[in-house]
Design an enzyme around this catalytic site. Structure first.
Site, PDB file in Angstrom:
ATOM      1  N   ASN A  92       0.696  18.204 -21.090  1.00  0.00           N
ATOM      2  CA  ASN A  92       0.368  17.173 -22.082  1.00  0.00           C
ATOM      3  C   ASN A  92       0.365  17.737 -23.499  1.00  0.00           C
ATOM      4  O   ASN A  92      -0.124  17.086 -24.427  1.00  0.00           O
ATOM      5  CB  ASN A  92      -1.008  16.561 -21.785  1.00  0.00           C
ATOM      6  CG  ASN A  92      -1.054  15.905 -20.424  1.00  0.00           C
ATOM      7  OD1 ASN A  92      -0.023  15.481 -19.915  1.00  0.00           O
ATOM      8  ND2 ASN A  92      -2.224  15.832 -19.828  1.00  0.00           N
ATOM      9  N   HIS A 112       0.487  10.192 -28.132  1.00  0.00           N
ATOM     10  CA  HIS A 112       0.127   8.879 -27.570  1.00  0.00           C
ATOM     11  C   HIS A 112      -0.579   8.018 -28.619  1.00  0.00           C
ATOM     12  O   HIS A 112      -0.403   6.797 -28.657  1.00  0.00           O
ATOM     13  CB  HIS A 112      -0.776   9.041 -26.347  1.00  0.00           C
ATOM     14  CG  HIS A 112      -0.040   9.482 -25.122  1.00  0.00           C
ATOM     15  ND1 HIS A 112      -0.683   9.830 -23.955  1.00  0.00           N
ATOM     16  CD2 HIS A 112       1.278   9.623 -24.873  1.00  0.00           C
ATOM     17  CE1 HIS A 112       0.211  10.166 -23.045  1.00  0.00           C
ATOM     18  NE2 HIS A 112       1.410  10.062 -23.583  1.00  0.00           N
ATOM     19  N   LYS A 116       3.897  11.220 -11.666  1.00  0.00           N
ATOM     20  CA  LYS A 116       3.043  10.342 -12.488  1.00  0.00           C
ATOM     21  C   LYS A 116       3.780   9.027 -12.692  1.00  0.00           C
ATOM     22  O   LYS A 116       4.922   9.015 -13.176  1.00  0.00           O
ATOM     23  CB  LYS A 116       2.769  10.972 -13.855  1.00  0.00           C
ATOM     24  CG  LYS A 116       1.630  11.959 -13.858  1.00  0.00           C
ATOM     25  CD  LYS A 116       1.274  12.350 -15.286  1.00  0.00           C
ATOM     26  CE  LYS A 116       0.182  13.407 -15.308  1.00  0.00           C
ATOM     27  NZ  LYS A 116      -0.067  13.913 -16.673  1.00  0.00           N
ATOM     28  N   GLU A 160      10.683  17.210 -24.964  1.00  0.00           N
ATOM     29  CA  GLU A 160       9.983  17.647 -23.743  1.00  0.00           C
ATOM     30  C   GLU A 160      10.529  18.988 -23.255  1.00  0.00           C
ATOM     31  O   GLU A 160       9.803  19.775 -22.646  1.00  0.00           O
ATOM     32  CB  GLU A 160      10.085  16.579 -22.644  1.00  0.00           C
ATOM     33  CG  GLU A 160       9.478  15.217 -23.013  1.00  0.00           C
ATOM     34  CD  GLU A 160       7.941  15.152 -22.898  1.00  0.00           C
ATOM     35  OE1 GLU A 160       7.297  16.188 -22.650  1.00  0.00           O
ATOM     36  OE2 GLU A 160       7.388  14.039 -23.076  1.00  0.00           O
ATOM     37  N   HIS A 196       8.999   7.891 -27.162  1.00  0.00           N
ATOM     38  CA  HIS A 196       7.955   8.778 -26.656  1.00  0.00           C
ATOM     39  C   HIS A 196       8.206  10.235 -27.082  1.00  0.00           C
ATOM     40  O   HIS A 196       7.302  10.921 -27.574  1.00  0.00           O
ATOM     41  CB  HIS A 196       7.882   8.661 -25.126  1.00  0.00           C
ATOM     42  CG  HIS A 196       6.952   9.637 -24.491  1.00  0.00           C
ATOM     43  ND1 HIS A 196       5.596   9.620 -24.696  1.00  0.00           N
ATOM     44  CD2 HIS A 196       7.191  10.699 -23.672  1.00  0.00           C
ATOM     45  CE1 HIS A 196       5.030  10.607 -24.019  1.00  0.00           C
ATOM     46  NE2 HIS A 196       5.972  11.278 -23.399  1.00  0.00           N
ATOM     47  N   ARG A 249       0.800  -1.229   0.000  1.00  0.00           N
ATOM     48  CA  ARG A 249       0.000   0.000   0.000  1.00  0.00           C
ATOM     49  C   ARG A 249       0.835   1.283   0.000  1.00  0.00           C
ATOM     50  O   ARG A 249       0.368   2.351   0.374  1.00  0.00           O
ATOM     51  CB  ARG A 249      -0.985   0.031   1.174  1.00  0.00           C
ATOM     52  CG  ARG A 249      -1.948  -1.139   1.144  1.00  0.00           C
ATOM     53  CD  ARG A 249      -3.107  -0.925   2.089  1.00  0.00           C
ATOM     54  NE  ARG A 249      -4.005  -2.053   2.035  1.00  0.00           N
ATOM     55  CZ  ARG A 249      -3.867  -3.145   2.773  1.00  0.00           C
ATOM     56  NH1 ARG A 249      -2.886  -3.243   3.641  1.00  0.00           N
ATOM     57  NH2 ARG A 249      -4.714  -4.140   2.648  1.00  0.00           N
ATOM     58  N   ARG A 292      -2.101  21.473 -14.956  1.00  0.00           N
ATOM     59  CA  ARG A 292      -1.117  20.443 -15.296  1.00  0.00           C
ATOM     60  C   ARG A 292      -1.352  19.863 -16.693  1.00  0.00           C
ATOM     61  O   ARG A 292      -0.425  19.349 -17.313  1.00  0.00           O
ATOM     62  CB  ARG A 292      -1.116  19.318 -14.242  1.00  0.00           C
ATOM     63  CG  ARG A 292      -0.006  18.315 -14.500  1.00  0.00           C
ATOM     64  CD  ARG A 292       0.251  17.344 -13.373  1.00  0.00           C
ATOM     65  NE  ARG A 292       1.361  16.475 -13.722  1.00  0.00           N
ATOM     66  CZ  ARG A 292       2.003  15.702 -12.885  1.00  0.00           C
ATOM     67  NH1 ARG A 292       1.661  15.685 -11.616  1.00  0.00           N
ATOM     68  NH2 ARG A 292       2.997  14.942 -13.289  1.00  0.00           N
ATOM     69  N   LYS A 347       8.320  22.698 -14.600  1.00  0.00           N
ATOM     70  CA  LYS A 347       7.382  21.623 -14.266  1.00  0.00           C
ATOM     71  C   LYS A 347       6.988  21.676 -12.787  1.00  0.00           C
ATOM     72  O   LYS A 347       5.814  21.483 -12.436  1.00  0.00           O
ATOM     73  CB  LYS A 347       7.993  20.263 -14.613  1.00  0.00           C
ATOM     74  CG  LYS A 347       7.037  19.128 -14.294  1.00  0.00           C
ATOM     75  CD  LYS A 347       7.321  17.874 -15.043  1.00  0.00           C
ATOM     76  CE  LYS A 347       6.187  16.869 -14.790  1.00  0.00           C
ATOM     77  NZ  LYS A 347       6.373  15.618 -15.485  1.00  0.00           N
ATOM     78  N   HIS A 377       0.730  15.582 -26.489  1.00  0.00           N
ATOM     79  CA  HIS A 377       0.699  14.180 -26.051  1.00  0.00           C
ATOM     80  C   HIS A 377      -0.536  13.418 -26.534  1.00  0.00           C
ATOM     81  O   HIS A 377      -0.488  12.208 -26.679  1.00  0.00           O
ATOM     82  CB  HIS A 377       0.791  14.088 -24.528  1.00  0.00           C
ATOM     83  CG  HIS A 377       2.180  14.335 -24.002  1.00  0.00           C
ATOM     84  ND1 HIS A 377       2.874  15.494 -24.236  1.00  0.00           N
ATOM     85  CD2 HIS A 377       3.012  13.563 -23.250  1.00  0.00           C
ATOM     86  CE1 HIS A 377       4.057  15.434 -23.655  1.00  0.00           C
ATOM     87  NE2 HIS A 377       4.173  14.272 -23.046  1.00  0.00           N
TER      88      HIS A 377
HETATM   89  N1  GLY Z   1       4.362  14.441 -18.501  1.00  0.00           N
HETATM   90  C1  GLY Z   1       3.214  15.174 -18.163  1.00  0.00           C
HETATM   91  C2  GLY Z   1       3.011  15.346 -16.701  1.00  0.00           C
HETATM   92  O1  GLY Z   1       3.837  14.953 -15.913  1.00  0.00           O
HETATM   93  O2  GLY Z   1       2.003  15.861 -16.278  1.00  0.00           O
END
Ligand code: GLY
Length: 267
Positions: free
Chosen positions: A193, A200, A91, A133, A213, A69, A189, A175, A196
């Site tokens: 993306n 994706h 993430k 990125e 990626h 957990r 946030r 970030k 993305h």
């Molecule tokens: N790579 C996008 C984020 O971390 O929100």
């Protein structure tokens, strides 16, 4: 070296080598981390250290979120992409055949240790993927950083260590500011993306690992800029500026042939 250092500090250390590549970022490999941890009888007081690129970081972080957990975890990213993006912000997760990063958790690392020396052995293709990125942070709202990248892109591609360090620092600061305001992506946030949704779909359709990626995100950002231009939101000059900086980082700017229905389904 990391293992020796931790041993010297008195920690009981076990290492487990995960395969690298998006095609391996799946539940089976996370399950294998659990098996290792259980076989070696690690308790909730353990910490998982992700030493590697984004795939290793995402799977290790997800395993840390689930094991008993939740246990601590540390990121030691060894690719530019992981240093500027995936190791920061918590993430974690895996891909599903029906969609990228569809299974996961938000699990913040206790530490992110980005050592520039790690980048010395990085293949050119991986470096460019990381630059995608970096460019993203400039495009999503930092025109001064965009001008800096335009001035220094040649040096970055040639792996100038001081320029890379500056790019990593500025990207992480950018970030961190966004994630501190909106950890669970309820709003701001989502800016991270950029490109993305298109990217994706490219990765998922072609099969994970076919394009890196960062390469898919690069083309995805061009597609997003194209769409914005079609919608009348950005000028032709801004579209061209976007394509040019991405191209100068040796990244693809053209979407591969994908039937529209498939593309939309993956998006
Ligand atoms: N790579 C996008 C984020 O971390 O929100």
């Amino acid at each position: 070296q990391v293992e020796n250092t931790l041993n010297t500090l008195g920690y009981q250390v076990a290492s487990y080598i995960l395969p690298d590549g998006e095609q391996f970022k799946n539940m089976a490999h996370v399950e294998s981390i659990f098996t290792q941890l259980l076989e070696k009888r690690f308790n909730r007081d353990c910490a998982l250290v992700a030493l590697g690129g984004g795939v290793v970081g995402d799977m290790t972080g997800f395993a840390a979120a689930c094991y008993q957990r939740g246990v601590s975890f540390l990121q030691i990213p060894t690719t530019l992409l992981a240093q500027v993006d995936s190791s920061v912000g918590g993430k974690t997760g895996v891909n599903h055949p029906l969609g990228k990063n569809m299974i996961g958790a938000f699990q913040q690392p206790q530490v992110v240790l980005a050592d520039m020396a790690q980048l010395k052995t990085l293949p050119e293709r991986e470096l460019s993927a990381g630059l995608a990125e970096v460019i993203k942070y400039a495009l999503l709202g930092d025109v001064e950083f965009l001008a800096w990248l335009e001035a220094h892109m040649d040096g970055l591609v040639q792996q100038d260590p001081a320029l890379l360090a500056e790019a990593v620092y500025r990207s992480c600061a950018h970030k961190a500011r966004i994630v501190a305001n909106d950890e669970k992506e309820q709003g701001e946030r989502a800016l991270l993306n950029l490109g993305h949704t298109f990217g994706h779909a490219i990765e998922s359709y072609l099969g994970y690992g076919e394009w890196l990626h960062g390469e898919a995100v690069a083309t995805g950002m061009v597609m997003a800029a194209d769409l914005s231009h079609l919608m009348g939101w950005i000028s032709e000059q801004d579209l061209e500026r976007t394509k040019k900086i991405i191209h100068r980082a040796n990244l693809p700017i053209k979407c591969p042939q994908i039937p529209l229905d498939d593309f939309l389904a993956y998006m």
